[in-house]
Design a protein around this motif. Structure first.
Motif, PDB file in Angstrom:
ATOM      1  N   GLY A  40       0.767  -1.234   0.000  1.00  0.00           N
ATOM      2  CA  GLY A  40       0.000   0.000   0.000  1.00  0.00           C
ATOM      3  C   GLY A  40       0.795   1.279   0.000  1.00  0.00           C
ATOM      4  N   ARG A  41       2.012   1.263  -0.462  1.00  0.00           N
ATOM      5  CA  ARG A  41       2.810   2.477  -0.513  1.00  0.00           C
ATOM      6  C   ARG A  41       3.155   2.847  -1.935  1.00  0.00           C
ATOM      7  N   GLY A  42       4.392   3.270  -2.204  1.00  0.00           N
ATOM      8  CA  GLY A  42       4.739   3.771  -3.531  1.00  0.00           C
ATOM      9  C   GLY A  42       4.610   2.721  -4.619  1.00  0.00           C
ATOM     10  N   LEU A  43       4.240   3.180  -5.815  1.00  0.00           N
ATOM     11  CA  LEU A  43       4.131   2.296  -6.964  1.00  0.00           C
ATOM     12  C   LEU A  43       5.441   2.261  -7.723  1.00  0.00           C
ATOM     13  N   VAL A  44       5.696   1.126  -8.348  1.00  0.00           N
ATOM     14  CA  VAL A  44       6.897   0.950  -9.148  1.00  0.00           C
ATOM     15  C   VAL A  44       6.489   0.654 -10.588  1.00  0.00           C
ATOM     16  N   HIS A  45       7.092   1.393 -11.508  1.00  0.00           N
ATOM     17  CA  HIS A  45       6.782   1.210 -12.920  1.00  0.00           C
ATOM     18  C   HIS A  45       7.323  -0.136 -13.409  1.00  0.00           C
ATOM     19  N   LEU A  46       6.488  -0.867 -14.153  1.00  0.00           N
ATOM     20  CA  LEU A  46       6.903  -2.157 -14.695  1.00  0.00           C
ATOM     21  C   LEU A  46       7.196  -2.078 -16.187  1.00  0.00           C
ATOM     22  N   ILE A  47       6.253  -1.548 -16.940  1.00  0.00           N
ATOM     23  CA  ILE A  47       6.378  -1.598 -18.390  1.00  0.00           C
ATOM     24  C   ILE A  47       5.432  -0.589 -19.017  1.00  0.00           C
ATOM     25  N   LEU A  48       5.840  -0.044 -20.157  1.00  0.00           N
ATOM     26  CA  LEU A  48       5.025   0.905 -20.910  1.00  0.00           C
ATOM     27  C   LEU A  48       4.829   0.358 -22.317  1.00  0.00           C
ATOM     28  N   ILE A  49       3.626   0.439 -22.812  1.00  0.00           N
ATOM     29  CA  ILE A  49       3.349   0.044 -24.191  1.00  0.00           C
ATOM     30  C   ILE A  49       2.661   1.215 -24.890  1.00  0.00           C
ATOM     31  N   ARG A  50       3.156   1.546 -26.061  1.00  0.00           N
ATOM     32  CA  ARG A  50       2.616   2.684 -26.799  1.00  0.00           C
ATOM     33  C   ARG A  50       1.380   2.255 -27.591  1.00  0.00           C
ATOM     34  N   SER A  51       0.601   3.237 -27.966  1.00  0.00           N
ATOM     35  CA  SER A  51      -0.663   2.922 -28.632  1.00  0.00           C
ATOM     36  C   SER A  51      -0.470   2.242 -29.980  1.00  0.00           C
ATOM     37  N   ARG A  54       1.562  -3.605 -30.117  1.00  0.00           N
ATOM     38  CA  ARG A  54       0.564  -4.625 -29.792  1.00  0.00           C
ATOM     39  C   ARG A  54       1.033  -5.553 -28.676  1.00  0.00           C
ATOM     40  N   GLU A  55       2.353  -5.710 -28.560  1.00  0.00           N
ATOM     41  CA  GLU A  55       2.873  -6.621 -27.550  1.00  0.00           C
ATOM     42  C   GLU A  55       4.261  -6.145 -27.133  1.00  0.00           C
ATOM     43  N   LYS A  56       4.553  -6.372 -25.876  1.00  0.00           N
ATOM     44  CA  LYS A  56       5.864  -6.002 -25.367  1.00  0.00           C
ATOM     45  C   LYS A  56       6.269  -6.978 -24.268  1.00  0.00           C
ATOM     46  N   HIS A  57       7.573  -7.270 -24.201  1.00  0.00           N
ATOM     47  CA  HIS A  57       8.082  -8.206 -23.204  1.00  0.00           C
ATOM     48  C   HIS A  57       9.142  -7.516 -22.353  1.00  0.00           C
ATOM     49  N   SER A  58       9.193  -7.921 -21.093  1.00  0.00           N
ATOM     50  CA  SER A  58      10.266  -7.494 -20.215  1.00  0.00           C
ATOM     51  C   SER A  58      10.457  -8.583 -19.176  1.00  0.00           C
ATOM     52  N   GLY A  59      11.518  -9.364 -19.342  1.00  0.00           N
ATOM     53  CA  GLY A  59      11.746 -10.471 -18.416  1.00  0.00           C
ATOM     54  C   GLY A  59      10.577 -11.445 -18.417  1.00  0.00           C
ATOM     55  N   ARG A  60       9.980 -11.658 -17.242  1.00  0.00           N
ATOM     56  CA  ARG A  60       8.833 -12.579 -17.129  1.00  0.00           C
ATOM     57  C   ARG A  60       7.498 -11.880 -17.411  1.00  0.00           C
ATOM     58  N   LEU A  61       7.556 -10.632 -17.816  1.00  0.00           N
ATOM     59  CA  LEU A  61       6.336  -9.871 -18.079  1.00  0.00           C
ATOM     60  C   LEU A  61       6.047  -9.820 -19.573  1.00  0.00           C
ATOM     61  N   ARG A  62       4.781  -9.983 -19.896  1.00  0.00           N
ATOM     62  CA  ARG A  62       4.338  -9.814 -21.279  1.00  0.00           C
ATOM     63  C   ARG A  62       3.073  -8.967 -21.243  1.00  0.00           C
ATOM     64  N   VAL A  63       3.088  -7.889 -22.001  1.00  0.00           N
ATOM     65  CA  VAL A  63       1.937  -6.993 -22.059  1.00  0.00           C
ATOM     66  C   VAL A  63       1.406  -6.975 -23.482  1.00  0.00           C
ATOM     67  N   THR A  64       0.100  -7.033 -23.600  1.00  0.00           N
ATOM     68  CA  THR A  64      -0.539  -6.878 -24.901  1.00  0.00           C
ATOM     69  C   THR A  64      -1.470  -5.680 -24.848  1.00  0.00           C
ATOM     70  N   LEU A  65      -1.704  -5.091 -26.002  1.00  0.00           N
ATOM     71  CA  LEU A  65      -2.593  -3.944 -26.105  1.00  0.00           C
ATOM     72  C   LEU A  65      -3.474  -4.110 -27.338  1.00  0.00           C
ATOM     73  N   ASP A  66      -4.763  -4.003 -27.139  1.00  0.00           N
ATOM     74  CA  ASP A  66      -5.730  -4.060 -28.233  1.00  0.00           C
ATOM     75  C   ASP A  66      -6.496  -2.740 -28.213  1.00  0.00           C
ATOM     76  N   THR A  67      -6.081  -1.813 -29.068  1.00  0.00           N
ATOM     77  CA  THR A  67      -6.710  -0.488 -29.054  1.00  0.00           C
ATOM     78  C   THR A  67      -8.139  -0.529 -29.594  1.00  0.00           C
ATOM     79  N   SER A  68      -8.455  -1.530 -30.423  1.00  0.00           N
ATOM     80  CA  SER A  68      -9.826  -1.624 -30.945  1.00  0.00           C
ATOM     81  C   SER A  68     -10.798  -2.003 -29.835  1.00  0.00           C
ATOM     82  N   LYS A  69     -10.315  -2.768 -28.872  1.00  0.00           N
ATOM     83  CA  LYS A  69     -11.144  -3.167 -27.729  1.00  0.00           C
ATOM     84  C   LYS A  69     -10.869  -2.314 -26.504  1.00  0.00           C
ATOM     85  N   LYS A  70      -9.903  -1.405 -26.636  1.00  0.00           N
ATOM     86  CA  LYS A  70      -9.514  -0.556 -25.503  1.00  0.00           C
ATOM     87  C   LYS A  70      -9.207  -1.434 -24.281  1.00  0.00           C
TER      88      LYS A  70
END
Lengths: 112, 114
Positions: A40-51, A54-70
């Protein structure tokens, strides 16, 4: 409102399993970011994905972005007890005020 | 400094008193945000500052809340005539510019109004 909504609100899995969290938002965005918060204290940035990405990886993290579905998803593979935390997505709008707006978060618990 | 610094880390105050919360952002960051987080909840946007532009105060919950940023650096969030519902963790963050590339958060001030 631009505010994102995370799903599920809480997730409990066994160590070693994969964890998937989802985020939906309402307006067109420049970027979408994921943050982690411990105790419950400070937040730490993990990953940023631009609009335009569609997909980005960082270590064990995988982020996807679907702008059509927001919507976006955060996948943590091979989870560890230390991954126990709350995870938030944050967006900044394409037009108008570009402040960072956060969702309600997903509380992730990794059971040893 | 090395990171965003907030003070005090904890504050207990009596209902009706005024409180000031301080945030020292990372040097060179032009954007500064204040958020409020109640227990187990998400981050509620309060206000942001971007360089010399007028601050976006659209998230301030009432006129008892105000904030200033002096010299484009240190920011103070003031809550007048505190109420019990003001009890929360107040988080400050800074970034190089508005919306990106990432926000760096302080550890927050836990405010308890009794």
């Amino acid at each position: 409102s631009q505010q994102g909504e995370e799903d599920p609100q809480a997730l409990s899995i066994q160590e070693g399993e994969n964890a998937t969290m989802n985020c939906s938002y309402k307006t067109s965005i420049n970027n979408l970011q994921w943050y982690r918060q411990n105790s419950g204290r400070g937040l730490v940035h993990l990953i940023l994905i631009r609009s335009n990405e569609r997909e980005k990886h960082s270590g064990r993290l995988r982020v996807t972005l679907d702008t059509s579905k927001k919507s976006s998803s955060l996948l943590i593979t091979a989870s560890r007890a230390a991954d126990t935390a709350s995870y938030f997505c944050a967006t900044d709008a394409l037009q108008g005020a570009q402040k960072l707006v956060f969702g309600q978060g997903t509380r992730l618990t990794i059971n040893p | 400094g090395a990171g965003v610094s907030q003070s005090p880390s904890n504050k207990v105050t009596e209902k009706g008193k005024d409180v000031e919360l301080r945030c020292d952002p990372i040097s060179g960051h032009t954007a500064l945000y204040w958020y409020r987080q109640s227990l187990g909840q998400g981050l509620e946007f309060l206000i942001y500052f971007q360089g010399n532009s007028a601050p976006d105060k659209s998230g301030l919950p009432s006129d008892r809340f105000s904030a200033e940023r002096t010299g484009g650096s240190v920011s103070t969030l003031t809550i007048q005539r505190t109420q019990q519902e003001d009890s929360a963790v107040y988080l400050c963050a800074s970034s190089l510019w508005m919306g990106g590339p990432e926000a760096f958060f302080g550890q927050g001030t836990r405010l308890t109004v009794v």
